[in-house]
Write a protein that holds these residues in place. Structure first.
Motif, mmCIF file in Angstrom:
data_model
loop_
_atom_site.group_PDB
_atom_site.id
_atom_site.type_symbol
_atom_site.label_atom_id
_atom_site.label_comp_id
_atom_site.label_asym_id
_atom_site.label_seq_id
_atom_site.Cartn_x
_atom_site.Cartn_y
_atom_site.Cartn_z
ATOM 1 N N ILE A 2 0.971 -1.545 -0.057
ATOM 2 C CA ILE A 2 0.070 -0.207 -0.111
ATOM 3 C C ILE A 2 1.014 1.238 0.001
ATOM 4 O O ILE A 2 1.945 1.573 1.001
ATOM 5 N N ARG A 3 0.615 2.297 -0.672
ATOM 6 C CA ARG A 3 0.770 3.770 -0.860
ATOM 7 C C ARG A 3 0.367 4.252 -0.381
ATOM 8 O O ARG A 3 -0.970 4.459 -1.435
ATOM 9 N N LEU A 4 0.252 5.241 0.496
ATOM 10 C CA LEU A 4 -0.007 6.168 0.244
ATOM 11 C C LEU A 4 -0.237 7.765 -0.200
ATOM 12 O O LEU A 4 1.445 7.739 0.177
ATOM 13 N N ARG A 5 -0.746 8.639 -0.694
ATOM 14 C CA ARG A 5 -0.660 10.536 -0.609
ATOM 15 C C ARG A 5 -1.225 11.171 0.464
ATOM 16 O O ARG A 5 -2.462 11.035 0.521
ATOM 17 N N HIS A 6 -1.270 12.016 0.501
ATOM 18 C CA HIS A 6 -1.773 12.280 1.512
ATOM 19 C C HIS A 6 -1.618 14.405 1.566
ATOM 20 O O HIS A 6 -0.820 14.845 0.865
ATOM 21 N N VAL A 7 -2.289 15.184 1.707
ATOM 22 C CA VAL A 7 -2.076 15.978 1.857
ATOM 23 C C VAL A 7 -3.445 17.208 3.294
ATOM 24 O O VAL A 7 -4.284 16.051 3.773
ATOM 25 N N SER A 8 -2.816 18.572 3.399
ATOM 26 C CA SER A 8 -3.672 18.000 5.089
ATOM 27 C C SER A 8 -3.521 19.940 4.600
ATOM 28 O O SER A 8 -2.687 20.713 4.569
ATOM 29 N N ALA A 9 -4.548 20.837 5.934
ATOM 30 C CA ALA A 9 -4.773 22.029 5.544
ATOM 31 C C ALA A 9 -5.505 22.497 6.929
ATOM 32 O O ALA A 9 -6.481 21.655 7.350
ATOM 33 N N THR A 10 -5.056 23.147 7.436
ATOM 34 C CA THR A 10 -5.750 23.996 8.607
ATOM 35 C C THR A 10 -6.724 25.986 8.739
ATOM 36 O O THR A 10 -5.175 26.366 7.730
ATOM 37 N N HIS A 11 -6.949 26.341 9.312
ATOM 38 C CA HIS A 11 -7.681 27.637 8.430
ATOM 39 C C HIS A 11 -8.613 28.553 9.528
ATOM 40 O O HIS A 11 -9.523 27.169 10.243
ATOM 41 N N VAL A 12 -8.171 29.017 10.823
ATOM 42 C CA VAL A 12 -8.506 29.885 11.756
ATOM 43 C C VAL A 12 -10.117 30.327 10.580
ATOM 44 O O VAL A 12 -11.057 30.574 11.913
ATOM 45 N N GLY A 13 -10.360 30.416 9.812
ATOM 46 C CA GLY A 13 -12.081 31.070 8.719
ATOM 47 C C GLY A 13 -11.959 32.346 9.134
ATOM 48 O O GLY A 13 -11.082 32.938 9.054
ATOM 49 N N HIS A 14 -12.739 32.964 9.605
ATOM 50 C CA HIS A 14 -13.403 34.456 9.135
ATOM 51 C C HIS A 14 -13.848 35.357 10.400
ATOM 52 O O HIS A 14 -13.798 36.425 10.822
ATOM 53 N N VAL A 15 -14.295 34.168 11.655
ATOM 54 C CA VAL A 15 -14.293 34.760 12.620
ATOM 55 C C VAL A 15 -14.303 34.217 13.856
ATOM 56 O O VAL A 15 -13.689 35.489 14.367
ATOM 57 N N ARG A 16 -13.387 32.985 14.095
ATOM 58 C CA ARG A 16 -12.701 33.154 15.349
ATOM 59 C C ARG A 16 -11.347 33.910 15.014
ATOM 60 O O ARG A 16 -10.687 34.203 14.075
ATOM 61 N N ALA A 226 -17.363 30.477 9.656
ATOM 62 C CA ALA A 226 -17.483 30.839 10.907
ATOM 63 C C ALA A 226 -16.639 29.626 12.410
ATOM 64 O O ALA A 226 -16.944 30.278 13.465
ATOM 65 N N ASP A 227 -16.166 28.844 11.345
ATOM 66 C CA ASP A 227 -15.236 28.063 12.775
ATOM 67 C C ASP A 227 -14.296 28.106 12.370
ATOM 68 O O ASP A 227 -13.885 28.017 10.908
ATOM 69 N N ASN A 228 -13.510 27.157 12.944
ATOM 70 C CA ASN A 228 -11.445 26.345 11.971
ATOM 71 C C ASN A 228 -12.260 25.828 11.596
ATOM 72 O O ASN A 228 -13.095 25.169 11.543
ATOM 73 N N ILE A 229 -11.514 25.845 10.664
ATOM 74 C CA ILE A 229 -11.683 24.362 9.592
ATOM 75 C C ILE A 229 -10.404 23.261 9.358
ATOM 76 O O ILE A 229 -8.846 24.039 9.436
ATOM 77 N N SER A 230 -10.246 22.155 9.190
ATOM 78 C CA SER A 230 -9.350 21.170 9.051
ATOM 79 C C SER A 230 -9.726 20.516 8.418
ATOM 80 O O SER A 230 -10.564 19.430 8.483
ATOM 81 N N VAL A 231 -8.610 19.831 7.283
ATOM 82 C CA VAL A 231 -8.911 18.672 6.349
ATOM 83 C C VAL A 231 -7.728 18.139 6.033
ATOM 84 O O VAL A 231 -6.723 19.011 5.804
ATOM 85 N N ILE A 232 -7.928 16.769 6.215
ATOM 86 C CA ILE A 232 -6.737 15.446 5.975
ATOM 87 C C ILE A 232 -7.232 14.295 4.582
ATOM 88 O O ILE A 232 -8.037 13.715 5.218
ATOM 89 N N VAL A 233 -6.626 14.474 3.831
ATOM 90 C CA VAL A 233 -7.108 14.390 2.233
ATOM 91 C C VAL A 233 -6.151 13.026 2.397
ATOM 92 O O VAL A 233 -4.901 13.572 2.311
ATOM 93 N N VAL A 234 -6.363 11.463 2.463
ATOM 94 C CA VAL A 234 -5.067 11.115 2.239
ATOM 95 C C VAL A 234 -6.316 10.001 1.052
ATOM 96 O O VAL A 234 -7.141 9.031 1.364
ATOM 97 N N ASP A 235 -5.322 9.522 -0.087
ATOM 98 C CA ASP A 235 -5.075 8.613 -1.311
ATOM 99 C C ASP A 235 -4.855 7.143 -0.856
ATOM 100 O O ASP A 235 -3.420 6.733 -0.430
ATOM 101 N N VAL A 236 -4.935 6.078 -1.641
ATOM 102 C CA VAL A 236 -4.546 4.885 -1.026
ATOM 103 C C VAL A 236 -4.607 4.550 -2.714
ATOM 104 O O VAL A 236 -5.259 4.367 -3.250
ATOM 105 N N ALA A 237 -2.763 3.647 -2.935
ATOM 106 C CA ALA A 237 -2.494 3.608 -4.196
ATOM 107 C C ALA A 237 -2.131 2.397 -4.366
ATOM 108 O O ALA A 237 -1.980 1.474 -3.543
#
Length: 237
Positions: A2-16, A226-237
């Motif tokens: 299994i080989r994985l590729r991943h990306v991630s990001a987090t953002h404070v948003g517009h309000v906090r 309106a809230d903090n936003i966090s995402v991680i995407v992981v692809d299975v190759a």
């Protein structure tokens, strides 16, 4: 293999003013974590950072089973550390949701507490693999609301389980096989407030991994952020 590729990001948003989310990617251990803090500035960010720090410093084990146990223990260690901090501050509410994904030997395991989520896109269909620990989740499970409608319920932020809340941390777990082409999304509720199942399916289906976090973030920010936003995407190759 299994080989994985991943990306991630987090953002404070517009309000906090402060980002109380924390994210972590450990490609060597094939472990990924999103944690959403609660309790306000200097509490929520401390809680979520405690969660990811505990996972980041867990030992690398020789077998998947041992690594899975190390991951679970890291979450329990974070829970104890947050409880100690609450006691040192003389009480109060400090806690963090967590969703943690580990992939090994053709299988995945996910531990979670709270309303941070794990989705899987497979064959063009999206599935939410976790179930929120929240008041509105109980309404969904009772057939009174859909998950998308629950995001707009007045009590959508009322979670019933989190790291640092209660004497004993009750962690849920789901496991299963992975397939080539699977795409996993870990996220905090700052995304899912603005992106229902259909939107997530379309964005995850149509976007290469190099730009998928930007598109997910843009959706949440354009929706209001309106809230903090966090995402991680992981692809299975």
């Amino acid at each position: 293999m299994i080989r994985l590729r991943h990306v991630s990001a987090t953002h404070v948003g517009h309000v906090r003013k402060v980002n109380e989310d924390s994210i972590l990617s450990l490609p060597d251990a094939q472990v990924f974590v999103v944690s959403d803090g609660m309790g306000g500035h200097a509490a929520g960010d401390f809680a979520s950072q405690t969660v990811v720090d505990s996972v980041a410093t867990m030992p690398l084990a020789d077998t998947p089973a041992a690594q899975m146990q190390a991951l679970r223990q890291a979450l329990l260690t974070a829970h104890a550390a947050i409880l100690s901090e609450i006691a040192a501050r003389g009480g109060g509410t400090i806690g963090a949701t967590v969703v943690a994904l580990m992939i090994a030997d053709g299988h995945f395991v996910c531990f979670w507490a709270g309303d941070s989520r794990l989705y899987r896109l497979r064959g063009g269909e999206i599935e939410m693999l976790t179930t929120d620990h929240s008041i509105v989740a109980d309404l969904v499970l009772a057939g009174q609301l859909s998950w998308d409608a629950a995001e707009h319920h007045p009590q959508s932020n009322a979670i019933t389980r989190a790291v640092g809340v209660g004497e004993v941390l009750d962690i849920d777990k789901i496991r299963g096989e992975v397939q080539r082409g699977d795409r996993f999304l870990l996220c905090s509720d700052g995304l899912t407030k603005y992106a229902g199942f259909a939107v997530l399916r379309d964005l995850l289906s149509d976007t290469p991994i190099e730009t998928v976090t930007e598109r997910l973030m843009a959706r949440a920010l354009e929706g209001g952020g309106a809230d903090n936003i966090s995402v991680i995407v992981v692809d299975v190759a």
